[in-house]
Design a protein around this motif. Structure first.
Motif, PDB file in Angstrom:
ATOM      1  N   ILE A 102       0.835  -1.202   0.000  1.00 18.43           N
ATOM      2  CA  ILE A 102       0.000   0.000   0.000  1.00 18.43           C
ATOM      3  C   ILE A 102       0.866   1.247   0.000  1.00 18.43           C
ATOM      4  O   ILE A 102       0.609   2.208  -0.738  1.00 18.43           O
ATOM      5  N   GLN A 103       1.909   1.251   0.821  1.00 19.92           N
ATOM      6  CA  GLN A 103       2.789   2.415   0.882  1.00 19.92           C
ATOM      7  C   GLN A 103       3.487   2.638  -0.460  1.00 19.92           C
ATOM      8  O   GLN A 103       3.610   3.772  -0.932  1.00 19.92           O
ATOM      9  N   ARG A 104       3.942   1.561  -1.118  1.00 24.92           N
ATOM     10  CA  ARG A 104       4.583   1.703  -2.421  1.00 24.92           C
ATOM     11  C   ARG A 104       3.590   2.209  -3.465  1.00 24.92           C
ATOM     12  O   ARG A 104       3.954   2.997  -4.341  1.00 24.92           O
ATOM     13  N   ALA A 105       2.336   1.773  -3.359  1.00 23.67           N
ATOM     14  CA  ALA A 105       1.305   2.247  -4.289  1.00 23.67           C
ATOM     15  C   ALA A 105       1.077   3.744  -4.134  1.00 23.67           C
ATOM     16  O   ALA A 105       0.896   4.467  -5.118  1.00 23.67           O
ATOM     17  N   VAL A 106       1.097   4.226  -2.883  1.00 19.88           N
ATOM     18  CA  VAL A 106       0.957   5.665  -2.635  1.00 19.88           C
ATOM     19  C   VAL A 106       2.173   6.401  -3.180  1.00 19.88           C
ATOM     20  O   VAL A 106       2.055   7.430  -3.855  1.00 19.88           O
ATOM     21  N   ASP A 107       3.363   5.882  -2.912  1.00 23.89           N
ATOM     22  CA  ASP A 107       4.597   6.532  -3.355  1.00 23.89           C
ATOM     23  C   ASP A 107       4.670   6.640  -4.875  1.00 23.89           C
ATOM     24  O   ASP A 107       5.208   7.616  -5.410  1.00 23.89           O
ATOM     25  N   GLN A 108       4.153   5.637  -5.582  1.00 20.15           N
ATOM     26  CA  GLN A 108       4.229   5.621  -7.041  1.00 20.15           C
ATOM     27  C   GLN A 108       3.049   6.321  -7.714  1.00 20.15           C
ATOM     28  O   GLN A 108       2.966   6.367  -8.945  1.00 20.15           O
ATOM     29  N   GLY A 109       2.116   6.833  -6.929  1.00 18.10           N
ATOM     30  CA  GLY A 109       0.958   7.511  -7.500  1.00 18.10           C
ATOM     31  C   GLY A 109      -0.126   6.574  -7.970  1.00 18.10           C
ATOM     32  O   GLY A 109      -1.125   7.014  -8.557  1.00 18.10           O
ATOM     33  N   ILE A 110       0.037   5.279  -7.728  1.00 23.39           N
ATOM     34  CA  ILE A 110      -0.976   4.297  -8.116  1.00 23.39           C
ATOM     35  C   ILE A 110      -2.235   4.463  -7.280  1.00 23.39           C
ATOM     36  O   ILE A 110      -3.354   4.318  -7.776  1.00 23.39           O
ATOM     37  N   LEU A 111      -2.064   4.754  -6.007  1.00 26.43           N
ATOM     38  CA  LEU A 111      -3.185   4.944  -5.079  1.00 26.43           C
ATOM     39  C   LEU A 111      -3.203   6.387  -4.610  1.00 26.43           C
ATOM     40  O   LEU A 111      -2.213   6.899  -4.082  1.00 26.43           O
ATOM     41  N   THR A 112      -4.320   7.057  -4.830  1.00 28.19           N
ATOM     42  CA  THR A 112      -4.482   8.447  -4.396  1.00 28.19           C
ATOM     43  C   THR A 112      -5.783   8.594  -3.624  1.00 28.19           C
ATOM     44  O   THR A 112      -6.698   7.768  -3.741  1.00 28.19           O
ATOM     45  N   GLN A 113      -5.858   9.670  -2.846  1.00 26.88           N
ATOM     46  CA  GLN A 113      -7.066   9.979  -2.084  1.00 26.88           C
ATOM     47  C   GLN A 113      -7.546  11.373  -2.467  1.00 26.88           C
ATOM     48  O   GLN A 113      -7.159  12.361  -1.824  1.00 26.88           O
ATOM     49  N   PRO A 114      -8.369  11.483  -3.512  1.00 28.09           N
ATOM     50  CA  PRO A 114      -8.816  12.810  -3.958  1.00 28.09           C
ATOM     51  C   PRO A 114      -9.634  13.545  -2.898  1.00 28.09           C
ATOM     52  O   PRO A 114      -9.529  14.755  -2.744  1.00 28.09           O
ATOM     53  N   LEU A 115     -10.492  12.807  -2.173  1.00 27.66           N
ATOM     54  CA  LEU A 115     -11.382  13.382  -1.154  1.00 27.66           C
ATOM     55  C   LEU A 115     -12.206  14.534  -1.720  1.00 27.66           C
ATOM     56  O   LEU A 115     -12.511  15.504  -1.022  1.00 27.66           O
ATOM     57  N   GLU A 116     -12.572  14.416  -3.003  1.00 24.73           N
ATOM     58  CA  GLU A 116     -13.459  15.412  -3.605  1.00 24.73           C
ATOM     59  C   GLU A 116     -14.872  15.193  -3.087  1.00 24.73           C
ATOM     60  O   GLU A 116     -15.368  14.067  -3.037  1.00 24.73           O
ATOM     61  N   GLN A 117     -15.547  16.278  -2.719  1.00 23.66           N
ATOM     62  CA  GLN A 117     -16.848  16.191  -2.052  1.00 23.66           C
ATOM     63  C   GLN A 117     -17.866  17.065  -2.771  1.00 23.66           C
ATOM     64  O   GLN A 117     -17.588  18.214  -3.116  1.00 23.66           O
ATOM     65  N   ILE A 118     -19.043  16.481  -3.007  1.00 23.14           N
ATOM     66  CA  ILE A 118     -20.137  17.206  -3.659  1.00 23.14           C
ATOM     67  C   ILE A 118     -21.408  16.960  -2.859  1.00 23.14           C
ATOM     68  O   ILE A 118     -21.697  15.827  -2.464  1.00 23.14           O
ATOM     69  N   THR A 119     -22.189  18.036  -2.623  1.00 23.42           N
ATOM     70  CA  THR A 119     -23.458  17.917  -1.897  1.00 23.42           C
ATOM     71  C   THR A 119     -24.604  18.375  -2.784  1.00 23.42           C
ATOM     72  O   THR A 119     -24.538  19.437  -3.403  1.00 23.42           O
ATOM     73  N   LYS A 120     -25.650  17.579  -2.854  1.00 25.61           N
ATOM     74  CA  LYS A 120     -26.856  17.912  -3.599  1.00 25.61           C
ATOM     75  C   LYS A 120     -28.064  17.439  -2.807  1.00 25.61           C
ATOM     76  O   LYS A 120     -28.136  16.275  -2.394  1.00 25.61           O
ATOM     77  N   ASN A 121     -29.016  18.318  -2.585  1.00 22.37           N
ATOM     78  CA  ASN A 121     -30.288  17.977  -1.945  1.00 22.37           C
ATOM     79  C   ASN A 121     -30.099  17.197  -0.642  1.00 22.37           C
ATOM     80  O   ASN A 121     -30.807  16.223  -0.376  1.00 22.37           O
ATOM     81  N   GLY A 122     -29.131  17.612   0.167  1.00 23.40           N
ATOM     82  CA  GLY A 122     -28.935  16.987   1.471  1.00 23.40           C
ATOM     83  C   GLY A 122     -28.128  15.715   1.466  1.00 23.40           C
ATOM     84  O   GLY A 122     -27.930  15.099   2.510  1.00 23.40           O
ATOM     85  N   VAL A 123     -27.623  15.296   0.284  1.00 26.51           N
ATOM     86  CA  VAL A 123     -26.789  14.096   0.194  1.00 26.51           C
ATOM     87  C   VAL A 123     -25.388  14.517  -0.239  1.00 26.51           C
ATOM     88  O   VAL A 123     -25.226  15.251  -1.213  1.00 26.51           O
ATOM     89  N   THR A 124     -24.379  14.042   0.499  1.00 31.69           N
ATOM     90  CA  THR A 124     -22.991  14.346   0.176  1.00 31.69           C
ATOM     91  C   THR A 124     -22.266  13.077  -0.266  1.00 31.69           C
ATOM     92  O   THR A 124     -22.303  12.062   0.426  1.00 31.69           O
TER      93      THR A 124
END
Length: 400
Positions: A102-124
């Motif tokens: 997992i750590q190597r995947a993060v280091d190589q950019g294979i695994l990312t955490q965008p944490l992009e968030q969108i809310t519509k009509n009370g649902v996120t």
């Protein structure tokens, strides 16, 4: 599934049997059709229940649509817990990966955490994790909000879909107009690569380890670039506009080892040609084709017969690479197969791997696998007795 179960009518089980007989059943997972049919209802596995009921429950023994084991909260070692502290939504994404991988995947950019968030009509919705290593593309979407249904994936079937069922009550619950559906379920997302819809093998369902999220995974990707814009469009029931996430994806061109032996092994009337092995820090991809009748052992005679050929991979560090999904057919094997499967990652220091072909043994009276075992909770403890064909083993050199 609930612990207290009620029986399914025999005619429903017979219909399920017809539908799955010629469909490959993931033995480490659960197909969406089976989940739609029996996942949302209460059932009882009675001691004197029908053979069909037992087979159906075995196929559905792990209650996730996608497939695969997971890093569950109760199985995380202190070392892994430390490595995963910054990674939200521990679940299906990390199947078969240890903390170093997992750590190597993060280091190589294979695994990312965008944490992009969108809310519509009370649902996120939050796009929590994205994994792309050249062999598979996976992402998780987390859902939050008030007064939402307990389950996250949508249980509904599109009105235009044809359902082969006589169960009018069940059909009336899952196939209803959009304006009558309960608000808050996530419908299977649509994925775009550089604005072009991705057409590949797809799985979608609950994200193991995170009860508030769904998990989507694509395999058999074909040729995708090492750098692209990923667009994920997820619809939520009772919300008209889709949630759209756009994130850049970029991996190194040298993150993948590709070996193309084109070597053939034969025994009796069966042969297979290993075309390709692709290895990354998160997965191993095996591509081969086979022809001929599968060899039968002395125990696989009479009403007992071999299944299609399966392929175990063991690296020279002693690591057995678990196959992510193992399809099972309720019939005699074909004479030709094109295999394209994902396995766990190869050990970093491995210089070679061994391909070990094997079969399961089935009782042709009911197509049950000999030696298959599940515990009281329905979790598979043994997939069945394996018969290895040593004459077909192949060693593949990875590094000189």
């Amino acid at each position: 599934m609930d612990k207290q179960l009620n029986p399914i009518p025999d005619q429903r089980l017979e219909e399920l049997e017809r539908r799955i007989r010629n469909t490959p059943m993931p033995r480490n997972s659960m197909s969406s059709q089976i989940m739609n049919e029996i996942g949302g209802r209460n059932m009882t596995k009675q001691r004197n229940g029908s053979t069909i009921l037992k087979r159906t429950l075995t196929a559905a023994s792990i209650a996730v649509v996608m497939g695969a084991g997971a890093v569950g909260a109760g199985f995380v070692s202190p070392t892994m817990a430390s490595a995963l502290k910054q990674i939200p939504g521990i679940g299906s994404m990390f199947y078969g990966m240890n903390s170093d991988e997992i750590q190597r995947a993060v280091d190589q950019g294979i695994l990312t955490q965008p944490l992009e968030q969108i809310t519509k009509n009370g649902v996120t919705l939050t796009l929590t994790n994205v994994l792309y290593d050249g062999t598979r593309l996976s992402y998780s979407i987390e859902r939050t909000g008030e007064n939402l249904p307990e389950r996250v994936p949508s249980p509904y079937v599109p009105m235009e879909s044809e359902l082969f069922t006589e169960d009018k009550e069940w059909k009336s619950r899952v196939q209803i107009p959009e304006d009558q559906q309960q608000k808050g379920y996530i419908i299977s997302p649509t994925t775009f690569i550089n604005n072009e819809e991705l057409k590949a093998s797809k799985g979608f369902g609950d994200d193991i380890g995170n009860p508030n999220a769904v998990f989507t995974e694509y395999t058999n990707l074909g040729s995708l670039p090492n750098e692209f814009e990923l667009t994920v469009q997820a619809k939520v029931t009772q919300i008209e506009e889709p949630f759209e996430f756009k994130v850049p994806v970029k991996i190194s061109s040298n993150n993948k080892l590709v070996i193309q032996p084109n070597e053939t092994k034969s025994y009796e009337n069966f042969s297979y040609t290993l075309q390709k092995i692709e290895s990354t820090v998160t997965n191993t991809r095996l591509v081969l084709e086979s022809t001929g009748e599968v060899p039968a052992s002395s125990e696989q005679t009479g009403k007992y017969a071999p299944t299609m050929m399966y392929y175990e991979i063991v690296d020279d560090q002693g690591k057995v690479l678990s196959q992510r999904k193992t399809g099972f057919f309720h019939r005699a094997p074909d004479l030709e197969y094109q295999v394209d499967e994902l396995y766990d990652a190869i050990s970093p220091n491995a210089k070679s791997v061994k391909i070990k072909p094997y079969t399961f043994t089935v009782n042709t009276d009911n197509w049950n696998v000999v030696g298959e075992k599940t515990n009281e909770q329905g979790k598979m403890e043994s997939m069945g007795d394996k018969t290895y064909i040593k004459e077909l083993e192949m060693e593949v050199i990875l590094k000189q």
